[in-house]
Design an enzyme around this catalytic site. Structure first.
Site, PDB file in Angstrom:
ATOM      1  N   ASP A   1      24.505  44.092  29.277  1.00 42.88           N
ATOM      2  CA  ASP A   1      24.769  42.209  29.088  1.00 42.88           C
ATOM      3  C   ASP A   1      25.421  41.772  30.163  1.00 42.88           C
ATOM      4  O   ASP A   1      25.681  40.633  30.920  1.00 42.88           O
ATOM      5  CB  ASP A   1      25.061  41.973  28.163  1.00 42.88           C
ATOM      6  CG  ASP A   1      25.963  42.727  27.212  1.00 42.88           C
ATOM      7  OD1 ASP A   1      26.660  43.128  27.584  1.00 42.88           O
ATOM      8  OD2 ASP A   1      26.761  41.810  26.429  1.00 42.88           O
TER       9      ASP A   1
ATOM     10  N   HIS B   1      29.504  49.088  29.857  1.00 39.94           N
ATOM     11  CA  HIS B   1      28.593  47.736  30.633  1.00 39.94           C
ATOM     12  C   HIS B   1      29.456  46.165  30.047  1.00 39.94           C
ATOM     13  O   HIS B   1      28.151  45.322  30.414  1.00 39.94           O
ATOM     14  CB  HIS B   1      27.618  48.074  31.129  1.00 39.94           C
ATOM     15  CG  HIS B   1      26.951  48.699  29.585  1.00 39.94           C
ATOM     16  ND1 HIS B   1      25.683  48.928  29.465  1.00 39.94           N
ATOM     17  CD2 HIS B   1      28.134  48.963  28.183  1.00 39.94           C
ATOM     18  CE1 HIS B   1      25.561  48.930  28.214  1.00 39.94           C
ATOM     19  NE2 HIS B   1      27.179  48.679  27.525  1.00 39.94           N
ATOM     20  N   HIS B   2      29.829  45.994  28.602  1.00 38.33           N
ATOM     21  CA  HIS B   2      29.544  45.110  27.931  1.00 38.33           C
ATOM     22  C   HIS B   2      30.996  43.655  28.290  1.00 38.33           C
ATOM     23  O   HIS B   2      30.535  42.830  28.124  1.00 38.33           O
ATOM     24  CB  HIS B   2      29.721  45.078  26.747  1.00 38.33           C
ATOM     25  CG  HIS B   2      29.226  45.632  26.020  1.00 38.33           C
ATOM     26  ND1 HIS B   2      27.706  45.618  26.330  1.00 38.33           N
ATOM     27  CD2 HIS B   2      28.584  47.068  25.389  1.00 38.33           C
ATOM     28  CE1 HIS B   2      27.003  46.501  25.368  1.00 38.33           C
ATOM     29  NE2 HIS B   2      27.070  47.260  25.666  1.00 38.33           N
ATOM     30  N   ALA B   3      31.899  44.460  29.215  1.00 41.21           N
ATOM     31  CA  ALA B   3      33.360  43.474  29.840  1.00 41.21           C
ATOM     32  C   ALA B   3      33.102  42.629  30.410  1.00 41.21           C
ATOM     33  O   ALA B   3      31.646  42.532  31.095  1.00 41.21           O
ATOM     34  CB  ALA B   3      34.081  44.827  30.231  1.00 41.21           C
TER      35      ALA B   3
END
Length: 556
Positions: free
Chosen positions: A176, A135-137
């Protein structure tokens, strides 16, 4: 519990990749999970599928072309050159360029895209891809061990058939990348339960609620260290219940990051396996098409335990699971207890101690109450394939020659030069996400850490200075990277980069390009001007450089 049709995606190759010696992220945890799922006899109770690997074209539905091209080309040997010495794409030490990087990304993304297809076609009620949940990419940059955001790609596919999608994130770190992707739309509501306060990625306050049309559709629940099962349940269930009442999702994506478990190497919560799995059980009871994804989790044996148990929860057979672990390939890893459990420790719950949990719950529920109704969208028939695919022009059939490759390389280089100046001017200033009046002001909240000059590491949760191209010992002269004097002071970047000074001008009356030489304006061929760097030719039609060479030969 009611029986649900479950599709389970797994590729045997996923466990063979490694981020490098000593790196916290271990892709082998997916293989351990699969071994436990197999040992408990769950494979016969669901559709076990091997996902088709995502193509570069499919990944560019969210990520930029140049970033995807970089991922497909980078190797440990070329990473310094392709990242411009660590200033682009792979910034910092969290995301190394390991062998088989793009193949690993295509496995993760392909599983989530195929899981979405399974739900939209009605072939399954629940689809599982434990290799997903990265989920951070970001759109053009890797972050927090994540290179390709498979969650965003899966949600984009769901949106082709479902009017509203709810994304729930129970990873210890803020989701994020997914929030940022859907920050301005009301068709996707993102809800993240995470640790906040000197912790990667440093975003996710309750004031970050979305912007424009998506204002109010980003829900953040920032928590403190040591939250336990009961405390987490007391805030998770009321918030999700309110969201389903107000938003009425057509599909749900649940990211089951396991670094929120007690004893995780990078986590700081005190949640047991049963407390973590309670989230899966609660969402399953809503009866909405559900996609279960993996995520963080760095104590490998606990990750395998929890995801295997949550697979049983998806099947509705968790009551039949024997806590005494059956024999499996990794049996010795689970000693000395050899049980399917993750127990709590003696960590103090700071959320209950200072009473902040009640305030956060009240604030989240109040924000959700301000949303008047579920957003609607006009749906229409959607073709199963693109026009190009229907006509037989798939991306794999396109043939390119050497000239195409050179032109593409040149355009990527030119775009990279322009983006350097634009990003340096804009990254430091961001519009406050909660400013409904539309006025421009600097947001000095947690989102400031996204500046191009600093990045927070997921390993040590510290801000690290990232040198720009001008600060490094190499600089871009416009024709590639050249070594410069390391003792020289860093150059101040100009507002706009000029590639060359040209004597050519466009004449509106003659509708031609003219080059001024010795006070005379002469019509010239545009191709000749570009070949000569924009300076044209002499009045007699000769090249000044050629004349100089002739004179030098005559003198010699």
């Amino acid at each position: 519990m009611s029986k649900r049709r479950v599709a389970y995606y797994y590729d045997h190759d996923v466990g063979a990749f490694t981020y490098g010696l000593g790196h916290p992220m271990k892709p082998q945890r997916m293989r351990i999970t699969h071994e436990l799922v197999s040992a408990y006899g769950m494979l016969d109770k669901m559709h076990v599928l091997r996902a088709r690997r995502a193509t570069a074209e499919e990944i560019t539905r969210f990520h930029t072309d140049e970033y995807v091209h970089f991922l497909s080309k980078v190797t440990p040997e070329t990473v310094e050159e392709l990242t411009y010495h660590g200033t682009r794409f792979l910034v910092g030490d969290d995301n190394p360029a390991f062998d088989g990087l793009f193949e690993f990304c295509s496995l993760s993304a392909g599983g989530s895209i195929e899981a979405a297809h399974r739900l939209t076609s009605g072939a399954a009620d629940i689809a599982i891809n434990w290799a997903g949940g990265l989920h951070h990419a970001k759109k053009r940059e890797a972050s927090g061990f994540c290179y390709v955001n498979d969650i965003v790609l899966g949600i984009i596919e769901l949106l082709r058939y479902f009017p509203r999608v709810l994304y729930i994130d129970i990873d210890c770190h803020h989701g994020d990348g997914v929030e940022e992707a859907f920050y301005t739309t009301d068709r996707v509501m993102t809800c993240s339960f995470h640790k906040f306060g000197e912790y990667f990625p440093g975003t996710g306050t309750q004031e970050d609620r979305g912007r424009g049309k998506g204002k109010g559709y980003a829900v953040n629940v920032p928590l403190k260290d040591g939250i336990t099962d009961d405390a987490f349940k007391s805030i998770f269930e009321p918030v999700i219940s309110k969201i389903t009442e107000v938003f009425q999702p057509s599909a749900i994506v649940l990211q089951c990051g396991a670094d929120s478990l007690a004893g995780d190497k990078l986590g700081c919560f005190n949640i047991t396996m049963n407390g973590h799995a309670n989230c899966v059980q609660f969402v399953r009871k809503l009866g909405v098409p559900l996609m279960l994804l993996g995520g963080g989790g760095y104590t490998v044996k606990n990750v395998g335990r929890t995801w295997a148990y949550e697979t049983a929860c998806a099947l509705g057979i968790e009551e039949d699971i024997d806590p005494n672990m059956p024999w499996n390939e990794y049996f010795e890893w689970f000693g000395p207890r050899y049980r399917l459990e993750v127990v709590r420790n003696n960590m103090e719950d700071l959320n209950v101690k200072d009473g902040s949990l009640d305030k956060i719950r009240e604030t989240a529920l109040r924000h959700l109450s301000e949303l008047r109704h579920a957003p609607s969208v006009g749906l229409q028939d959607i073709p199963g394939e693109s026009l190009g695919e229907h006509l037989g022009f798939s991306s794999r059939q396109l043939q390119t020659d050497e000239l195409d490759e050179k032109l593409a390389q040149h355009m990527r280089f030119m775009n990279s030069l322009l983006e350097v100046d634009g990003s340096e001017e804009s990254d430091d200033l961001e519009v406050d996400s909660d400013d409904s009046s539309g006025s421009r002001r600097v947001n000095r909240s947690s989102r400031r850490i996204r500046s191009s000059k600093q990045r927070m590491s997921i390993v040590d949760n510290q801000l690290h200075h990232i040198p720009s191209r001008e600060d490094s010992a190499f600089h871009d002269s416009g024709c590639g990277w050249l070594n410069s004097d390391p003792q020289a002071p860093p150059k101040t970047p100009s507002i706009r980069r000029l590639f060359f000074q040209s004597d050519a001008r466009w004449d509106d009356r003659l509708q031609r390009v003219l080059v001024r030489a010795d006070g005379l304006a002469m019509p010239v061929n545009v191709a000749d001007v570009m070949e000569d760097g924009g300076h044209g030719v002499e009045p007699d039609g000769s090249d000044p450089e050629d004349e100089m060479e002739v004179e030098e030969e005559g003198e010699s």
